[in-house]
Scaffold this motif. Structure first.
Motif, PDB file in Angstrom:
ATOM      1  N   UNK A  28       0.829  -1.205   0.000  1.00 12.63           N
ATOM      2  CA  UNK A  28       0.000   0.000   0.000  1.00 12.63           C
ATOM      3  C   UNK A  28       0.859   1.248   0.000  1.00 12.63           C
ATOM      4  N   UNK A  29       2.151   1.090  -0.194  1.00 16.48           N
ATOM      5  CA  UNK A  29       3.062   2.218  -0.131  1.00 16.48           C
ATOM      6  C   UNK A  29       3.022   3.031  -1.413  1.00 16.48           C
ATOM      7  N   UNK A  30       3.095   4.348  -1.278  1.00 13.97           N
ATOM      8  CA  UNK A  30       3.102   5.196  -2.459  1.00 13.97           C
ATOM      9  C   UNK A  30       4.483   5.363  -3.079  1.00 13.97           C
ATOM     10  N   UNK A  31       5.489   4.647  -2.555  1.00 13.25           N
ATOM     11  CA  UNK A  31       6.853   4.904  -3.024  1.00 13.25           C
ATOM     12  C   UNK A  31       7.584   3.624  -3.398  1.00 13.25           C
ATOM     13  N   UNK A  32       8.335   3.728  -4.496  1.00 11.62           N
ATOM     14  CA  UNK A  32       9.184   2.646  -4.986  1.00 11.62           C
ATOM     15  C   UNK A  32      10.633   3.056  -4.776  1.00 11.62           C
ATOM     16  N   UNK A  33      11.454   2.146  -4.264  1.00 14.25           N
ATOM     17  CA  UNK A  33      12.885   2.372  -4.165  1.00 14.25           C
ATOM     18  C   UNK A  33      13.508   1.932  -5.484  1.00 14.25           C
TER      19      UNK A  33
END
Length: 174
Positions: A28-33
């Motif tokens: 559910x995270x809005x960020x990609x590493x």
């Protein structure tokens, strides 16, 4: 009397269909590493991923076809340090040919989150930035921002080489 033997649960022993259902839960995270890995980065991979070991989103890696053993270290770090299931990891393997813009574009295209934190294995991040990244993104969205830069440190051969501002720290990817 009835006696029941109990052993620790091993999800790998479940049928493939069951493993797929439980592991398919999206982040559910809005960020990609997003990470670009080139030759000579093998020794930086473990320390880099250790600082992101509780990462809430997916990880995308552009592997510049390294042949120095970095591929095995990369896969170990994603599996054992980050504890990421395969569906939260994407490894793009292609020669870079000096085209960093194309590599960054490929990372952004493969990102599952709407925001991408782009880094390199020799960079060390402030733990407070990593822990607050989701809240920071919410603030950036409220403020209508699409880019945010971060201070970071570069480590070369285990020695702090440079501190500076990483201007493309968080990019709006979609």
């Amino acid at each position: 009397e009835f006696r029941q033997g109990v052993r620790q649960c091993d999800p790998a022993r479940h049928p493939a269909a069951i493993r797929q259902v439980y592991s398919a839960a999206p982040s559910n995270s809005p960020v990609t590493l997003a990470l670009l890995v080139g030759p000579g980065e093998r020794e930086n991979l473990i320390p880099f991923f250790w600082q992101f070991r509780n990462w809430p989103g997916d990880v995308v890696v552009f592997d510049d076809m390294v042949v120095d053993g970095g591929r095995g270290v990369l896969e170990f770090a994603l599996r054992e340090i980050m504890k990421l299931p395969p569906e939260r990891c994407t490894i793009l393997r292609s020669p870079l040919d000096g085209d960093f813009a194309a590599a960054r574009n490929a990372l952004q295209d493969a990102a599952k989150g709407p925001w991408t934190l782009t880094s390199a294995p020799d960079e060390r991040w402030d733990p407070g930035v990593i822990q607050s990244i989701v809240g920071l993104i919410a603030q950036l969205e409220r403020d209508g921002k699409v880019v945010c830069g971060f201070p970071r440190a570069n480590v070369v051969d285990g020695v702090l080489a440079r501190r500076g501002l990483y201007a493309a720290g968080v990019l709006r990817s979609k």
